[in-house]
Structures are given as C-alpha cells and as structure tokens.
Design a protein around this motif. Structure first.
Motif, PDB file in Angstrom:
ATOM      1  N   PRO A 130      34.189  16.311 -12.305  1.00  0.00           N
ATOM      2  CA  PRO A 130      32.987  16.414 -11.471  1.00  0.00           C
ATOM      3  C   PRO A 130      32.433  17.827 -11.438  1.00  0.00           C
ATOM      4  N   VAL A 131      31.132  17.937 -11.224  1.00  0.00           N
ATOM      5  CA  VAL A 131      30.487  19.244 -11.136  1.00  0.00           C
ATOM      6  C   VAL A 131      30.825  19.884  -9.798  1.00  0.00           C
ATOM      7  N   ARG A 132      30.713  21.201  -9.772  1.00  0.00           N
ATOM      8  CA  ARG A 132      30.809  21.942  -8.516  1.00  0.00           C
ATOM      9  C   ARG A 132      29.726  23.014  -8.523  1.00  0.00           C
ATOM     10  N   PRO A 133      29.125  23.268  -7.375  1.00  0.00           N
ATOM     11  CA  PRO A 133      28.075  24.290  -7.326  1.00  0.00           C
ATOM     12  C   PRO A 133      28.688  25.686  -7.364  1.00  0.00           C
ATOM     13  N   VAL A 134      28.221  26.503  -8.287  1.00  0.00           N
ATOM     14  CA  VAL A 134      28.647  27.899  -8.374  1.00  0.00           C
ATOM     15  C   VAL A 134      27.700  28.778  -7.568  1.00  0.00           C
ATOM     16  N   GLU A 135      26.425  28.425  -7.599  1.00  0.00           N
ATOM     17  CA  GLU A 135      25.422  29.188  -6.850  1.00  0.00           C
ATOM     18  C   GLU A 135      24.302  28.240  -6.443  1.00  0.00           C
ATOM     19  N   ARG A 136      23.874  28.334  -5.212  1.00  0.00           N
ATOM     20  CA  ARG A 136      22.785  27.498  -4.703  1.00  0.00           C
ATOM     21  C   ARG A 136      21.650  28.388  -4.226  1.00  0.00           C
ATOM     22  N   GLU A 137      20.448  28.111  -4.729  1.00  0.00           N
ATOM     23  CA  GLU A 137      19.246  28.776  -4.258  1.00  0.00           C
ATOM     24  C   GLU A 137      18.271  27.697  -3.794  1.00  0.00           C
ATOM     25  N   SER A 138      17.127  28.111  -3.307  1.00  0.00           N
ATOM     26  CA  SER A 138      16.181  27.122  -2.781  1.00  0.00           C
ATOM     27  C   SER A 138      15.561  26.267  -3.877  1.00  0.00           C
TER      28      SER A 138
ATOM     29  N   ASP B  37      25.505  16.733 -21.225  1.00  0.00           N
ATOM     30  CA  ASP B  37      24.220  16.346 -20.653  1.00  0.00           C
ATOM     31  C   ASP B  37      24.380  16.223 -19.148  1.00  0.00           C
ATOM     32  N   VAL B  38      23.408  16.735 -18.408  1.00  0.00           N
ATOM     33  CA  VAL B  38      23.452  16.753 -16.948  1.00  0.00           C
ATOM     34  C   VAL B  38      22.436  15.754 -16.409  1.00  0.00           C
ATOM     35  N   TYR B  39      22.896  14.938 -15.462  1.00  0.00           N
ATOM     36  CA  TYR B  39      22.071  13.887 -14.861  1.00  0.00           C
ATOM     37  C   TYR B  39      21.827  14.215 -13.394  1.00  0.00           C
ATOM     38  N   LEU B  40      20.573  14.141 -12.995  1.00  0.00           N
ATOM     39  CA  LEU B  40      20.160  14.403 -11.626  1.00  0.00           C
ATOM     40  C   LEU B  40      19.550  13.112 -11.076  1.00  0.00           C
ATOM     41  N   ASP B  41      20.170  12.576 -10.050  1.00  0.00           N
ATOM     42  CA  ASP B  41      19.746  11.289  -9.477  1.00  0.00           C
ATOM     43  C   ASP B  41      19.635  10.220 -10.556  1.00  0.00           C
ATOM     44  N   GLY B  42      20.581  10.237 -11.503  1.00  0.00           N
ATOM     45  CA  GLY B  42      20.650   9.223 -12.545  1.00  0.00           C
ATOM     46  C   GLY B  42      19.774   9.459 -13.754  1.00  0.00           C
ATOM     47  N   VAL B  43      18.991  10.548 -13.767  1.00  0.00           N
ATOM     48  CA  VAL B  43      18.084  10.846 -14.879  1.00  0.00           C
ATOM     49  C   VAL B  43      18.588  12.076 -15.613  1.00  0.00           C
ATOM     50  N   ARG B  44      18.684  11.990 -16.954  1.00  0.00           N
ATOM     51  CA  ARG B  44      19.080  13.162 -17.729  1.00  0.00           C
ATOM     52  C   ARG B  44      17.988  14.214 -17.634  1.00  0.00           C
TER      53      ARG B  44
ATOM     54  N   LEU C  36      13.717  23.000  -8.786  1.00  0.00           N
ATOM     55  CA  LEU C  36      14.103  21.941  -7.866  1.00  0.00           C
ATOM     56  C   LEU C  36      13.362  22.114  -6.543  1.00  0.00           C
ATOM     57  N   ALA C  37      13.401  21.080  -5.724  1.00  0.00           N
ATOM     58  CA  ALA C  37      12.741  21.139  -4.414  1.00  0.00           C
ATOM     59  C   ALA C  37      13.670  21.801  -3.403  1.00  0.00           C
ATOM     60  N   PRO C  38      13.142  22.669  -2.549  1.00  0.00           N
ATOM     61  CA  PRO C  38      13.982  23.317  -1.541  1.00  0.00           C
ATOM     62  C   PRO C  38      14.541  22.304  -0.532  1.00  0.00           C
ATOM     63  N   GLY C  39      15.740  22.618  -0.021  1.00  0.00           N
ATOM     64  CA  GLY C  39      16.320  21.806   1.035  1.00  0.00           C
ATOM     65  C   GLY C  39      16.478  20.346   0.675  1.00  0.00           C
ATOM     66  N   THR C  40      16.828  20.065  -0.567  1.00  0.00           N
ATOM     67  CA  THR C  40      16.901  18.681  -1.045  1.00  0.00           C
ATOM     68  C   THR C  40      18.299  18.394  -1.581  1.00  0.00           C
ATOM     69  N   ARG C  41      18.836  17.237  -1.238  1.00  0.00           N
ATOM     70  CA  ARG C  41      20.155  16.817  -1.713  1.00  0.00           C
ATOM     71  C   ARG C  41      19.995  15.995  -2.984  1.00  0.00           C
ATOM     72  N   TYR C  42      20.747  16.359  -4.020  1.00  0.00           N
ATOM     73  CA  TYR C  42      20.692  15.682  -5.315  1.00  0.00           C
ATOM     74  C   TYR C  42      22.065  15.115  -5.665  1.00  0.00           C
ATOM     75  N   SER C  43      22.056  14.013  -6.398  1.00  0.00           N
ATOM     76  CA  SER C  43      23.278  13.451  -6.972  1.00  0.00           C
ATOM     77  C   SER C  43      23.396  13.955  -8.410  1.00  0.00           C
ATOM     78  N   LEU C  44      24.510  14.617  -8.737  1.00  0.00           N
ATOM     79  CA  LEU C  44      24.674  15.265 -10.045  1.00  0.00           C
ATOM     80  C   LEU C  44      25.917  14.749 -10.750  1.00  0.00           C
ATOM     81  N   ALA C  45      25.764  14.478 -12.053  1.00  0.00           N
ATOM     82  CA  ALA C  45      26.888  14.025 -12.873  1.00  0.00           C
ATOM     83  C   ALA C  45      26.700  14.547 -14.284  1.00  0.00           C
ATOM     84  N   VAL C  46      27.778  14.538 -15.058  1.00  0.00           N
ATOM     85  CA  VAL C  46      27.760  15.104 -16.414  1.00  0.00           C
ATOM     86  C   VAL C  46      28.387  14.122 -17.389  1.00  0.00           C
TER      87      VAL C  46
END
Length: 557
Positions: free
Chosen positions: A265-273, A290-297, A313-323
């Motif tokens: 699983p991915v882990r966030p190394v750095e988060r910005e807005s 390949d990285v998928y965000l909310d099911g889309v590559r 990306l959009a600020p203050g937004t929760r995303y589902s991430l997979a690789v």
C-alpha cells in the motif's frame, strides 16, 4: 571419490514485451476494425490534423469499439515546436504561448466531441526535444491531466530527448524514421533501465516481413515497449496498415504472461494543499508502476523507483490511492490495497477576480481575450459556455481563442488560482458574438514570380483547417493531381510544400523551410523557391471546419 561438476545455465534476462502503437491517419472503416486486437495498445485518431470542429459519428463508433477492445485511443494535437521553427498557429502567431493556447483548445475539442465515447488521451505532435522548452511542455501535459482526469498523454519529438523530459507525458515517441536509419540508431543513454512502456518507436519504409522482424527485435533490445513498423513511406507513412500486419502482431507478443507481484500500500511522504508525494514498498519484478486515484489511472513512474508526486489536486480533499506494478513484458499486477489520503486545506484566502475581462479582437472564427492580472495568481482558467477551455500560467493576461463558429454567441469567464489551490470568483461572463462573413469564401488570390522565388497570397474568409495552393506547372491537366480543372504538380498545405508523386493523392515533401510567410488577418502569404516553376496555373482551396471551397484558376507569370 569422483568429482562431479555441473554446468549451470544462468537464467535468461526477462524479455521486453511490446504493444503496437499505431498512428491511424485514415478514416474509420475496415482498417480501424483490424486495430481492435489485444496486441494493440495505442491508436492515434487524426481526422483533420486535429479534431476538426464537428462531431463525426463514424469516429465516435470507432473510438468506442477500440476502447471496448482494451485499446487506448488518443486524439492528435499539433504543438508546432512551440513556434521555434517558425511554424504559425491557425491565427498566424508563432510564440510559445499562442501554441500552448491552440493545443489546449484542440484538447478541449477532442474531449467535447469524443470524451464520452471512450477517448483515452492526447497525442502531442511536433514536440521540441531540448530543455529550453521542457517547462512549457510540462505545463501543457499537467494542464491536460488536471482538466481531463485520467488522460493518457504521449509526446512526439520523433528523436531522443534530454533527460529533463523524463517526467513529461506517459510515453515519449523517441524514434520516427526509416528502417535503414533504425539499424544504426541508439536511444539516449539516460533511457537505459527505464520502464519500456515509457518509450515508443515508429519505423517506416520497412519493405519486407524479414526487415519488420528485425526492427521488432531491435525495438525490444532498445527498450521500446511500444512500436509500429510499416513498409509505407513519406509523405504520409501512416495512411494504411502494412500487408504483414498479422505477422507484426505475432512478433510483438511475448511468452511471458505472468503478472508481477502485487505492490504494497501507498503511504504519504508529503502532503500539500494541491499535491501528494507518495511511496510504497518496491516490487522485485517491477519495471514501473501505475498510480490510481479514485479508481482512475492518473500517473506512472518513469522506472522502478516506488515513489511519485501527484499534482493539481483539490485542496482539503480525501482521495483513494492504489498502485499496480508492471514488468518488462508489460504485464500488470493486481492493484495494491487502496489507502485514503487527504490533501491539506487551502490557506483560506482566495485571490481577487481578474479585472476588466474584454475582447480586444473579434473575427469570424476567433476572439482575443484580455484581462487585468491578479498579483498573487499562480495561473488562470478560461471557460467557454461553462466548459473548461484553457489553463494558463501566471504571466498570461491575454490569449487567442480560435476554432469558433461564425455568427454564434459565446460566454467566456476567467478565474484566478493561487499556489494554495484557492480559486477566485469568475470574471465575466463576457458575451461575444462572432460576425457572419459575406461574399466568396476565398478572395484576392494572386501569385508572382520574382527572381528566385514565387509568392502566393489569398484571403480566406471562412475558418478552414486546411489552406491549399495547387500548382500546375506543366500546363497539362492530365498529369499530376486532378483538381478544379488543373493537374497539380505541386501543393502547399498550410505550412508544408509537396511535389506530386505517383497517382492520386500522393505527395512527397520538398526539403526547405516552411513556405508560410504570414496568415495574419486570414490573409495567407506563402513563398517557395522558383526552381523549375515558370509561368503556371494555380487554384487556392480550403477544407475542414467549413464547407469545401475553391478559388477560380489564376495564371502566375
């Protein structure tokens, strides 16, 4: 005691797998139907050296059918080398910002016409290959992907690039030339060890199945995960499929169909807005990820390093991430476990709206917008009739908009964005109505022979995609390309100069600089070397985006 020795055969290196990537510069029909094959990875659609203006149901059906077969269909968009070679946009401008604006407008048109029919992304042609221009192409690539989530992009310099291009686009087309050239060509050193699915080679003038097989072998050896080989040759090597098509599909296949291990699983190394830097445990047999965000590559790595930064990306937004991992053969793993990661909130202070939005020029098919810059803006977004059209850098406060319809009313808005992701209230809407032209579509056609050059000029009063000059230099309507009562021995098409060869629509490029001198105000001026051209007959022609039109025959002396 008898000593026994064993000869151990070292394991063979994994074979590079290939998918065919085809510039399908022909109309939908039987040839397109042959592209719906598991061995085809990419197909480039190109109706009018771009999308044209009008929806074509045949293209929509062909794109949808290819998408259903697992093929990624890309729309062709020219970038004119950002004007560095003198190439002009449809509006006669040759500066980088004008080309970036035209390219984004073509992208918007592709998605407006065919996005819901399965368009997979964009093929950017006529790309410069040196670092001086890398930032502009990075901006264009980022803009496409931010406005069209999931867009797959290819850049085509046609030759090797400097390493500064390694993070631009999902694929780089780094060879486009003949089989003879390919035999001795080598890719840039920095590409060695990278994911083969980041590189594409186009090899034309490959006459025999045996030469095709050798080109395919060399492509695997040189790390090209995408390739296309054809016996066709310029002026357009991409207007048909090779007679050895089935053998080429077979040559691209690899016996290795075993997918790589599933990445962790991915882990966030750095988060910005507006960005997330991610990392994940490496997969031993991976060539790339390949990285998928909310099911889309949305992105891929350039190599085996298990880390990436997602931007816009959009600020203050929760995303589902997979690789997913990909191996050298092109096999993809199952997706790693999805993880929820949120961007940081914006700073809460949006920029001011752009001031004084206005149209500084209005023509039958274009308008020039301008506004007062916002001091803390990181960029601007332009929309037309509520649809996203352009994403522009902070140093832009004026932009040409082309490809409009005569006699139609449009509503434009402009918003400013800051570095934190805040968006201003929109400026506008600004209502603009394009005028309706009157009179003949093409007027004032003329030509002159002056010393060692021949100059042609004509006023095009409708928006055309193709501006042609047909030249009959031998006075024989039975030779050359038969059109409008002449037999054309030479052709100018927009910024290119051709000599007729063979029969029918068959043209070979004439070496030399672009013949297009100017197209300001839709008055097109071309200049070519006189060479063998004496007194002759000429027809001016326009096609695409407006009804086809011809000028009367004129005599040039």
């Amino acid at each position: 005691m008898v000593a026994i020795s064993f000869l151990l055969t070292p394991p063979s290196a994994p074979e590079v797998g290939q998918a065919l990537a085809v510039p399908a510069y022909f109309q939908p029909g039987p040839l397109w139907e042959r592209l719906d094959d598991p061995g085809v990875g990419i197909v480039v659609a190109n109706p009018f050296s771009g999308p044209g203006k009008d929806f074509d149901p045949a293209y929509a059906a062909a794109i949808a059918k290819a998408r259903a077969a697992g093929v990624t269909v890309l729309g062709y968009v020219a970038t004119g080398y950002l004007g560095s070679t003198g190439r002009a946009t449809w509006l006669g401008e040759s500066d980088p910002q004008a080309w970036l604006a035209q390219a984004q407008q073509d992208v918007a048109t592709w998605y407006r016409l065919y996005g819901e029919h399965g368009l997979g992304g964009i093929f950017l042609d006529e790309v410069q290959n040196v670092c001086q221009y890398a930032g502009a192409y990075r901006w264009l690539d980022s803009s496409i992907k931010s406005l069209h989530r999931g867009a797959f992009t290819v850049i085509n310099p046609g030759i090797g690039t400097e390493e500064c291009y390694s993070d631009i686009g999902d694929v780089s087309l780094t060879f486009e030339a003949t089989y003879e050239s390919y035999l001795s060509w080598q890719p840039p050193a920095w590409q060695r060890g990278k994911d083969p699915r980041r590189f594409w080679h186009l090899v034309h003038a490959t006459a025999t199945p045996e030469q095709m097989a050798e080109a395919m072998r060399l492509g695997k050896e040189r790390g090209a995960g995408y390739i296309y080989v054809t016996p066709d040759a310029p002026a357009n090597p991409w207007d048909t499929l090779p007679d050895y098509w089935d053998a080429e599909l077979a040559a691209a296949r690899t016996a290795d169909t075993r997918p790589p291990h599933r990445p962790g699983p991915v882990r966030p190394v750095e988060r910005e807005s507006t960005s997330l830097t991610l990392a994940w445990p490496p997969t031993r047999d991976a060539a790339g990820y390949d990285v998928y965000l909310d099911g889309v590559r949305v992105a891929g790595t350039a190599g085996r390093t298990p880390a990436i930064t997602l931007r816009d990306l959009a600020p203050g937004t929760r995303y589902s991430l997979a690789v997913r991992a990909r191996d050298l053969a092109g096999n993809a793993s199952a997706a790693g476990r999805a993880v929820q990661v949120a961007t940081r909130p914006a700073d809460g202070s949006p920029p001011a709206s752009p001031g004084d939005l206005r149209a500084t020029q209005v023509k039958v098919a274009s308008v020039r917008l301008a506004w007062t810059a916002v001091p803390d803006a990181a960029g601007y977004d332009v929309a037309v009739d509520g649809r996203p059209l352009l994403r522009l850098p902070a140093d832009t406060a004026a932009v040409p908009v082309s490809g409009l319809t005569p006699g139609r009313t449009y509503g434009f808005t402009v918003t400013a964005r800051d570095a934190s992701g805040n968006v201003s209230a929109p400026a506008g809407p600004l209502t603009v109505t394009t005028p309706t032209p009157s009179g003949e579509p093409i007027t004032d056609g003329q030509g002159t022979i002056d010393g060692d050059t021949v100059t042609y000029r004509a006023q095009y009063n409708l928006p055309f995609d193709f501006h042609h000059v047909f030249m009959d230099v031998d006075g024989d309507a039975a030779t050359g390309f038969a059109t409008a009562g002449i037999g054309a021995d030479y052709l100018i098409e927009n910024g290119w100069f051709y000599r007729h060869t063979g029969t029918g629509w068959s043209w070979a490029p004439v070496e030399g600089p672009s013949p297009l001198v100017s197209s300001a105000g839709d008055l097109f001026v071309w200049r070519v070397p006189r060479g063998e051209i004496g007194p002759h007959r000429v027809v001016f022609h326009g096609a695409g985006s407006s009804p086809e039109a011809y000028s009367p025959i004129i005599t040039v002396e």
